[in-house]
Design an enzyme around this catalytic site. Structure first.
Site, mmCIF file in Angstrom:
data_model
loop_
_atom_site.group_PDB
_atom_site.id
_atom_site.type_symbol
_atom_site.label_atom_id
_atom_site.label_comp_id
_atom_site.label_asym_id
_atom_site.label_seq_id
_atom_site.Cartn_x
_atom_site.Cartn_y
_atom_site.Cartn_z
ATOM 1 N N LEU A 1 66.851 67.555 60.782
ATOM 2 C CA LEU A 1 67.060 68.933 61.234
ATOM 3 C C LEU A 1 67.799 69.059 62.564
ATOM 4 O O LEU A 1 68.018 70.172 63.038
ATOM 5 C CB LEU A 1 65.707 69.668 61.325
ATOM 6 C CG LEU A 1 64.950 69.756 59.998
ATOM 7 C CD1 LEU A 1 63.680 70.580 60.156
ATOM 8 C CD2 LEU A 1 65.825 70.348 58.905
ATOM 9 N N HIS B 1 72.700 68.665 51.897
ATOM 10 C CA HIS B 1 72.333 70.049 52.206
ATOM 11 C C HIS B 1 71.930 70.734 50.900
ATOM 12 O O HIS B 1 72.614 70.582 49.887
ATOM 13 C CB HIS B 1 73.533 70.769 52.842
ATOM 14 C CG HIS B 1 73.194 72.160 53.264
ATOM 15 N ND1 HIS B 1 72.467 72.438 54.412
ATOM 16 C CD2 HIS B 1 73.445 73.356 52.686
ATOM 17 C CE1 HIS B 1 72.301 73.741 54.517
ATOM 18 N NE2 HIS B 1 72.883 74.317 53.480
HETATM 19 C C1 GRF Z 1 65.841 68.744 51.402
HETATM 20 O O1 GRF Z 1 66.024 69.906 50.631
HETATM 21 C C2 GRF Z 1 67.055 68.505 52.255
HETATM 22 O O2 GRF Z 1 68.240 68.774 51.603
HETATM 23 C C3 GRF Z 1 66.791 69.522 53.327
HETATM 24 O O3 GRF Z 1 65.421 69.407 53.609
HETATM 25 C C4 GRF Z 1 64.761 68.951 52.453
HETATM 26 C C5 GRF Z 1 64.090 67.677 52.858
HETATM 27 O O4 GRF Z 1 63.299 67.175 51.902
HETATM 28 N N1 GRF Z 1 67.673 69.419 54.418
HETATM 29 P P1 GRF Z 1 62.669 65.738 52.021
HETATM 30 O O5 GRF Z 1 62.165 65.533 53.441
HETATM 31 O O6 GRF Z 1 63.718 64.728 51.651
HETATM 32 O O7 GRF Z 1 61.525 65.755 51.047
#
Ligand code: GRF
Length: 234
Positions: free
Chosen positions: A88, A107
């Site tokens: 993030l 994304h």
């Molecule tokens: C995913 O949808 C990714 O694309 C987004 O946050 C989510 C993370 O999921 N940026 P995880 O931590 O891989 O379960």
């Protein structure tokens, strides 16, 4: 030689799990390995998962000031390729520049729509539903110094149904992310997809050919197969 991958993640780590499955022991496509996982959240599921797998980990602040620390860690672990899997923070500019063409992000929407600062997690899916669009998806792109901005490597579509909530849409997109991300990482790790001098993506990932992408997705996951059939019959 095996490509050494660093994964940066802030969340649950389900994309990291998909990467481990793809590149892990006994996997047919093991020309790359996850050598290092870092997170800006010490309690993230991604870090716990990496520790379980006995992969080196670190907690980083994720700020611009952290650039030297992150650069040193990447150096120490001899990292060739960085994958942002639900990370993030904005990667420090110096790191993004040093890894140009060797740093990629996933994304959960079809960029350039529904991306940029503040567009993460469920916010993305809320925005997609509020906009009333009928197709969303997952995008994998090279990372530059701007949020969600680098050249697109691959995009796979996901239908948005009437009655979807951010949570139901997020789950549908996530299933596709889990199939797309490892394959896109493999394509970059093995050099079949590259970022050229002019900033264009060259190479042969199935994404530009929707039929190949759909066939692969349908083979892997019955629910996705149903979604694709509905998407194509609209
Ligand atoms: C995913 O949808 C990714 O694309 C987004 O946050 C989510 C993370 O999921 N940026 P995880 O931590 O891989 O379960």
């Amino acid at each position: 030689m095996r490509t050494r991958i660093a994964v940066l993640a802030s969340g649950n780590g389900s994309n990291l799990r998909a990467l481990f499955r793809f590149f892990g022991e006994g996997a047919p496509l093991a020309d790359a390995e996850i050598a290092f996982v870092a997170s800006n959240r010490s309690e993230s599921g991604a870090l716990a998962l990496a520790r379980e797998r006995r992969v080196a980990t670190a907690v980083i602040t994720g700020g611009e000031d952290d650039a030297p620390v992150l650069a040193a860690l990447l150096d120490q672990h001899r990292i060739d390729l960085i994958v942002l899997a639900g990370y993030l923070r904005l990667v420090p500019a110096a790191v993004a520049r040093a890894f140009r063409g060797r740093i990629m992000n996933i994304h959960p929407a079809l960029l350039p729509a529904f991306g940029g600062p503040g567009m993460y997690g469920e916010r993305v899916h809320h925005a997609v539903i509020a906009a009333g669009v009928r197709v969303s998806g997952a995008t994998v792109h090279f990372v530059d110094e701007i949020y969600d901005h680098g050249a697109c490597i691959a995009q796979w579509p996901v239908p948005v149904y009437a009655g979807d909530t951010a949570a139901t849409l997020a789950l549908r997109v996530l299933r596709v992310e889990h199939l797309l991300l490892p394959r896109a990482v493999h394509a970059v790790a093995t050099g079949s997809v590259q970022l050229d001098e002019t900033g264009r993506v060259t190479g042969s990932f199935p994404s530009p050919d929707p039929a190949a992408a759909y066939a692969l997705l349908a083979r892997e996951d019955a629910d996705i197969a149903r979604d694709i059939t509905r998407l194509l019959s609209r």
